[in-house]
Enzyme design. Structure first.
Site, short mmCIF file in Angstrom:
data_model
loop_
_atom_site.label_atom_id
_atom_site.label_comp_id
_atom_site.label_asym_id
_atom_site.label_seq_id
_atom_site.Cartn_x
_atom_site.Cartn_y
_atom_site.Cartn_z
N HIS A 19 -13.44 22.95 -1.47
CA HIS A 19 -13.12 21.72 -2.26
C HIS A 19 -12.16 20.70 -1.67
CE1 HIS A 19 -12.40 19.28 -5.56
NE2 HIS A 19 -11.05 18.85 -5.31
N ASP B 23 -31.94 18.54 -7.16
CA ASP B 23 -31.13 17.72 -8.33
C ASP B 23 -31.66 17.78 -9.57
OD1 ASP B 23 -30.28 15.23 -9.94
OD2 ASP B 23 -29.06 15.09 -8.16
N HIS C 218 -20.03 15.90 -2.12
CA HIS C 218 -21.24 16.36 -2.15
C HIS C 218 -22.22 15.24 -1.74
CE1 HIS C 218 -21.00 14.26 -6.18
NE2 HIS C 218 -22.41 14.27 -6.05
N HIS D 134 -26.32 13.71 -1.23
CA HIS D 134 -27.87 13.66 -1.85
C HIS D 134 -28.66 13.53 -0.56
CE1 HIS D 134 -26.39 12.90 -5.99
NE2 HIS D 134 -25.20 12.60 -5.41
N GLY E 143 -19.45 5.01 -7.85
CA GLY E 143 -20.18 5.70 -8.45
C GLY E 143 -20.06 7.16 -8.53
N HIS F 279 -15.99 16.02 -6.53
CA HIS F 279 -16.14 17.37 -5.50
C HIS F 279 -17.01 16.70 -4.45
CE1 HIS F 279 -16.10 21.41 -3.87
NE2 HIS F 279 -17.01 21.07 -3.38
#
Length: 88
Positions: A20, A4, A74, A76, A67, A72
């Site tokens: 997607h 990131d 993803h 973390h 948030g 798309h």
């Protein structure tokens, strides 16, 4: 997967599928294998970054109130520090 650009932890890696899918709300029986693969990748990246033993987080945001700023799916992968859950 890549690091990131605005890390929130010493290790902060984004895991993004090529297919997607807008958000968790769009996961179906037909595309859920993508999510399973993401968690396989997360586990491997955690091992490679020495996070497996102490622990880490895998987080995704869903919708504006959750948030989600990138529409798309993803995840973390974050670790290398202690995380606490807000009380109350």
């Amino acid at each position: 997967a890549f690091h990131d650009i605005d890390p929130q932890a010493p290790v902060h890696i984004l895991i993004i599928p090529k297919q997607h899918i807008k958000s968790v709300n769009e996961i179906t029986a037909e595309n859920s294998a993508v999510v399973a693969h993401i968690f396989e990748v997360a586990a491997q990246l955690a091992k490679e970054n020495n996070l497996s033993e102490d622990g880490y987080r895998v987080v995704t945001n869903i919708g504006d109130a959750g948030g989600q700023t990138v529409k798309h799916l993803h995840f973390h992968l974050m670790g290398g520090r202690n995380f606490t859950w807000p009380a109350g």
